[in-house]
Design a protein around this motif. Structure first.
Motif, mmCIF file in Angstrom:
data_model
loop_
_atom_site.group_PDB
_atom_site.id
_atom_site.type_symbol
_atom_site.label_atom_id
_atom_site.label_comp_id
_atom_site.label_asym_id
_atom_site.label_seq_id
_atom_site.Cartn_x
_atom_site.Cartn_y
_atom_site.Cartn_z
ATOM 1 N N ASN A 29 40.664 34.907 41.674
ATOM 2 C CA ASN A 29 39.737 34.847 40.546
ATOM 3 C C ASN A 29 40.397 35.575 39.374
ATOM 4 O O ASN A 29 40.545 36.796 39.404
ATOM 5 C CB ASN A 29 38.417 35.516 40.932
ATOM 6 N N TYR A 30 40.814 34.828 38.372
ATOM 7 C CA TYR A 30 41.538 35.438 37.256
ATOM 8 C C TYR A 30 40.657 36.372 36.424
ATOM 9 O O TYR A 30 41.170 37.210 35.687
ATOM 10 C CB TYR A 30 42.190 34.380 36.371
ATOM 11 N N LYS A 31 39.341 36.264 36.578
ATOM 12 C CA LYS A 31 38.441 37.141 35.820
ATOM 13 C C LYS A 31 38.300 38.522 36.457
ATOM 14 O O LYS A 31 37.832 39.445 35.813
ATOM 15 C CB LYS A 31 37.063 36.492 35.692
ATOM 16 N N THR A 32 38.705 38.646 37.734
ATOM 17 C CA THR A 32 38.517 39.918 38.419
ATOM 18 C C THR A 32 39.817 40.627 38.779
ATOM 19 O O THR A 32 39.771 41.768 39.238
ATOM 20 C CB THR A 32 37.683 39.732 39.710
ATOM 21 N N VAL A 33 40.962 39.991 38.584
ATOM 22 C CA VAL A 33 42.229 40.669 38.890
ATOM 23 C C VAL A 33 42.549 41.684 37.799
ATOM 24 O O VAL A 33 42.182 41.495 36.636
ATOM 25 C CB VAL A 33 43.403 39.672 39.064
ATOM 26 N N LYS A 34 43.222 42.764 38.185
ATOM 27 C CA LYS A 34 43.596 43.795 37.210
ATOM 28 C C LYS A 34 44.607 43.254 36.204
ATOM 29 O O LYS A 34 44.515 43.512 35.018
ATOM 30 C CB LYS A 34 44.190 45.010 37.916
ATOM 31 N N SER A 35 45.600 42.532 36.719
ATOM 32 C CA SER A 35 46.673 42.014 35.873
ATOM 33 C C SER A 35 47.028 40.599 36.322
ATOM 34 O O SER A 35 47.503 40.393 37.447
ATOM 35 C CB SER A 35 47.906 42.912 35.970
ATOM 36 N N LEU A 36 46.821 39.638 35.450
ATOM 37 C CA LEU A 36 47.172 38.249 35.756
ATOM 38 C C LEU A 36 48.673 38.137 35.992
ATOM 39 O O LEU A 36 49.119 37.494 36.943
ATOM 40 C CB LEU A 36 46.737 37.328 34.621
#
Length: 125
Positions: A29-36
């Protein structure tokens, strides 16, 4: 994709579950990762051969530098800009340099029609 490592990003945990169900090797989930950027590097430290870009702008600015030399990028449409009310950030600096040798391809129905029939191993899919 047979023989390929497939990494997918989605905007909700429900969509991540769907990607996992479809057999993605890595889904997040790209909205919840610290760093894409770190998440993508960890998912494929050697880089990426292909990118199906359906988001654009900020997401693309992180992905494109991780594309391998002679990699391919299919541009579908920058959905991140559809309802945007603020100015767009600058484009990825790698577009300004011919060195990476990336091939940008908008998907064309006609090009799919020119392909030979898929191998019989794909019929079970």
């Amino acid at each position: 994709m047979e023989g390929c490592k497939v990494v997918g990003a989605a905007g909700s945990d429900k969509r991540v579950t769907c990607l996992e169900k479809y057999g993605f090797d890595v889904a997040f989930n790209y909205k919840t990762v610290k760093s894409l950027e770190e998440t993508l590097q960890k998912a494929s430290p050697e880089g990426y051969d292909c990118d199906f870009d359906n988001v654009g702008v900020e997401f693309s600015n992180v992905v494109i530098p991780q594309i391998k030399k002679f990699g391919r990028i299919a541009i579908r449409g920058p959905i991140s800009t559809y309802n945007r009310t603020s100015p767009l950030p600058p484009e990825c600096p790698c577009f300004a340099s011919p060195v990476p040798c990336h091939a940008l391809h908008p998907p064309l129905l006609h090009s799919l029609m020119l392909r030979p029939s898929p191998p019989t191993s794909m019929l079970k899919w």
